[in-house]
Write an enzyme that holds these catalytic residues in place. Sequence first.
Site, PDB file in Angstrom:
ATOM      1  N   CYS A   1       0.799  -1.231   0.000  1.00 33.65           N
ATOM      2  CA  CYS A   1       0.000   0.000   0.000  1.00 33.65           C
ATOM      3  C   CYS A   1       0.837   1.289   0.000  1.00 33.65           C
ATOM      4  O   CYS A   1       0.399   2.309  -0.522  1.00 33.65           O
ATOM      5  CB  CYS A   1      -0.973  -0.007   1.171  1.00 33.65           C
ATOM      6  SG  CYS A   1      -0.248  -0.503   2.740  1.00 33.65           S
TER       7      CYS A   1
ATOM      8  N   HIS B   1      -2.079   6.947   3.109  1.00 26.71           N
ATOM      9  CA  HIS B   1      -0.632   6.941   3.345  1.00 26.71           C
ATOM     10  C   HIS B   1      -0.011   8.172   2.666  1.00 26.71           C
ATOM     11  O   HIS B   1      -0.227   8.404   1.464  1.00 26.71           O
ATOM     12  CB  HIS B   1       0.011   5.695   2.755  1.00 26.71           C
ATOM     13  CG  HIS B   1      -0.250   4.430   3.516  1.00 26.71           C
ATOM     14  ND1 HIS B   1      -0.879   4.379   4.734  1.00 26.71           N
ATOM     15  CD2 HIS B   1       0.071   3.139   3.208  1.00 26.71           C
ATOM     16  CE1 HIS B   1      -0.937   3.119   5.147  1.00 26.71           C
ATOM     17  NE2 HIS B   1      -0.376   2.352   4.236  1.00 26.71           N
TER      18      HIS B   1
HETATM   19  P1  NAP Z   1      -7.377 -10.414   8.043  1.00 27.95           P
HETATM   20  O1  NAP Z   1      -8.380  -9.394   8.438  1.00 27.95           O
HETATM   21  O2  NAP Z   1      -6.656 -11.170   9.098  1.00 27.95           O
HETATM   22  O3  NAP Z   1      -8.136 -11.475   7.092  1.00 27.95           O
HETATM   23  C1  NAP Z   1      -7.526 -12.644   6.662  1.00 27.95           C
HETATM   24  C2  NAP Z   1      -8.468 -13.470   5.810  1.00 27.95           C
HETATM   25  O4  NAP Z   1      -7.811 -14.705   5.487  1.00 27.95           O
HETATM   26  C3  NAP Z   1      -9.787 -13.844   6.512  1.00 27.95           C
HETATM   27  O5  NAP Z   1     -10.826 -13.880   5.560  1.00 27.95           O
HETATM   28  C4  NAP Z   1      -9.500 -15.239   7.021  1.00 27.95           C
HETATM   29  O6  NAP Z   1     -10.665 -16.028   7.180  1.00 27.95           O
HETATM   30  C5  NAP Z   1      -8.676 -15.787   5.873  1.00 27.95           C
HETATM   31  N1  NAP Z   1      -7.908 -16.955   6.296  1.00 27.95           N
HETATM   32  C6  NAP Z   1      -7.065 -17.065   7.349  1.00 27.95           C
HETATM   33  N2  NAP Z   1      -6.573 -18.328   7.417  1.00 27.95           N
HETATM   34  C7  NAP Z   1      -7.130 -19.017   6.388  1.00 27.95           C
HETATM   35  C8  NAP Z   1      -7.029 -20.354   5.929  1.00 27.95           C
HETATM   36  N3  NAP Z   1      -6.252 -21.253   6.539  1.00 27.95           N
HETATM   37  N4  NAP Z   1      -7.733 -20.707   4.823  1.00 27.95           N
HETATM   38  C9  NAP Z   1      -8.518 -19.820   4.191  1.00 27.95           C
HETATM   39  N5  NAP Z   1      -8.668 -18.538   4.591  1.00 27.95           N
HETATM   40  C10 NAP Z   1      -7.972 -18.133   5.670  1.00 27.95           C
HETATM   41  O7  NAP Z   1      -6.266  -9.793   7.105  1.00 27.95           O
HETATM   42  P2  NAP Z   1      -6.324  -8.431   6.220  1.00 27.95           P
HETATM   43  O8  NAP Z   1      -5.901  -7.284   7.019  1.00 27.95           O
HETATM   44  O9  NAP Z   1      -7.622  -8.383   5.495  1.00 27.95           O
HETATM   45  O10 NAP Z   1      -5.157  -8.704   5.174  1.00 27.95           O
HETATM   46  C11 NAP Z   1      -5.316  -9.687   4.145  1.00 27.95           C
HETATM   47  C12 NAP Z   1      -4.092  -9.690   3.232  1.00 27.95           C
HETATM   48  O11 NAP Z   1      -3.966  -8.436   2.594  1.00 27.95           O
HETATM   49  C13 NAP Z   1      -2.780  -9.941   3.958  1.00 27.95           C
HETATM   50  O12 NAP Z   1      -1.962 -10.709   3.115  1.00 27.95           O
HETATM   51  C14 NAP Z   1      -2.207  -8.545   4.156  1.00 27.95           C
HETATM   52  O13 NAP Z   1      -0.823  -8.559   4.236  1.00 27.95           O
HETATM   53  C15 NAP Z   1      -2.680  -7.866   2.886  1.00 27.95           C
HETATM   54  N6  NAP Z   1      -2.846  -6.407   2.999  1.00 27.95           N
HETATM   55  C16 NAP Z   1      -3.548  -5.858   4.018  1.00 27.95           C
HETATM   56  C17 NAP Z   1      -3.762  -4.478   4.030  1.00 27.95           C
HETATM   57  C18 NAP Z   1      -4.610  -3.837   5.075  1.00 27.95           C
HETATM   58  O14 NAP Z   1      -4.866  -2.641   4.929  1.00 27.95           O
HETATM   59  N7  NAP Z   1      -5.068  -4.540   6.083  1.00 27.95           N
HETATM   60  C19 NAP Z   1      -3.256  -3.681   3.032  1.00 27.95           C
HETATM   61  C20 NAP Z   1      -2.559  -4.260   2.017  1.00 27.95           C
HETATM   62  C21 NAP Z   1      -2.367  -5.629   2.017  1.00 27.95           C
HETATM   63  P3  NAP Z   1     -11.340 -16.265   8.651  1.00 27.95           P
HETATM   64  O15 NAP Z   1     -12.106 -15.008   8.964  1.00 27.95           O
HETATM   65  O16 NAP Z   1     -12.230 -17.428   8.416  1.00 27.95           O
HETATM   66  O17 NAP Z   1     -10.234 -16.531   9.608  1.00 27.95           O
END
Ligand code: NAP
Length: 349
Positions: A149, A241
Amino acid sequence: MQTRIETGILGATGMVGQHFIKFLQGNPWFDLKWLGASDRSAGKKYRDAMTWHLPGGTPDSVADITVDECKPGNAPRLLFSAMDASVATDIERAFAQAGHVVVSNSRNHRMERDVPLLVPEINPDHLKLVPGQQRLRGWTGQIVTNPNCSTIVLTMGLAPLKQFGITKVIVTTLQAISGAGYPGVASMDIVGNVVPFIGMEEEKMEMETQKIMGEFRGDHIEPLAAKVSAHCNRVAVVDGHTVTVSVELASKPSLADLRNAIENFTGVPQQRQLPSAPPKPVIYMEEANRPQPRKDAERERGMAAFVGRLRACPVLDYKFVALGHNTIRGAAGAAVLNAELMHSEGMLD
Ligand code: NAP
């Protein structure tokens, strides 16, 4: 372009998954039909499988969809991935192997030699890596990624200057807390404070910038031969950001040349009028105290980068500030624009 394309989300219950759902509402090309998450959520109605954290409440169009496991079988061919990074590597590969087009926001595959790290206004030709990826891996599907990001804000600010030969970049970030997901940084750590460390963020910004701004060379990307040094900080801002940048340019252009380049910068998404493309990808702001996250990040549906304060730098050649919406242009919106570019190239047919 008339028939809507069915699509799904891997990691639909998470923070970025929710941003995908929100951003895809009303998209004229993509029809969100399938939601995947872990076995903790699978089998539940979406409304019961997660807590909705974004303004406006859970959209009706997804609330009653039953969440599926992230295993190939029932999902549509086009999938956006917002998977937890600890599981994204194998799951995204399994879907690509099974013939799915995985447009991923996760970091896992970004730096792989045959995987495009795409910013449609900057390097649409990097999609030419895909046939080699499919040949080498024996996949009928594919993985295409979008940048981190903060990297996307930096590269959109630098993109108009690439023609002058970028040789050195020093960037300092002021990154919003929404970039850390939910619950993110503890309030005791961030309210009235600055945290001068975000794990692996500086390394990602340095490497991803060189790849995004590099040249397609048949089966790989030749990285931009510029030195990039990043300082990454988390600040008490909710969305948006900000990056402050000093840059050295080989051809020593004038300030007017730079302003002209920024004003006239455009790309393939604008030429093709892709649905999520902002009319101008980089908007220069004349005011001495802009851009600011609270005032500017949401403009243009969060899809433009805002640049200001372009001036001479006594150490390198020029310096400026850039701002972008980290969860829209830096995450969900970036991936949706990538998929729109791919559709306009016939890659989703
Ligand atoms: P998050 O809120 O922790 O969500 C993670 C997702 O992955 C949930 O839907 C979770 O499902 C699923 N998951 C976890 N373990 C799993 C498994 N074993 N099999 C299938 N699904 C699984 O994370 P997030 O903040 O949205 O970030 C997601 C990704 O985007 C990450 O790679 C992060 O680095 C990237 N990212 C995040 C941001 C941000 O602003 N947050 C920005 C850029 C990139 P459950 O709910 O069922 O556990």
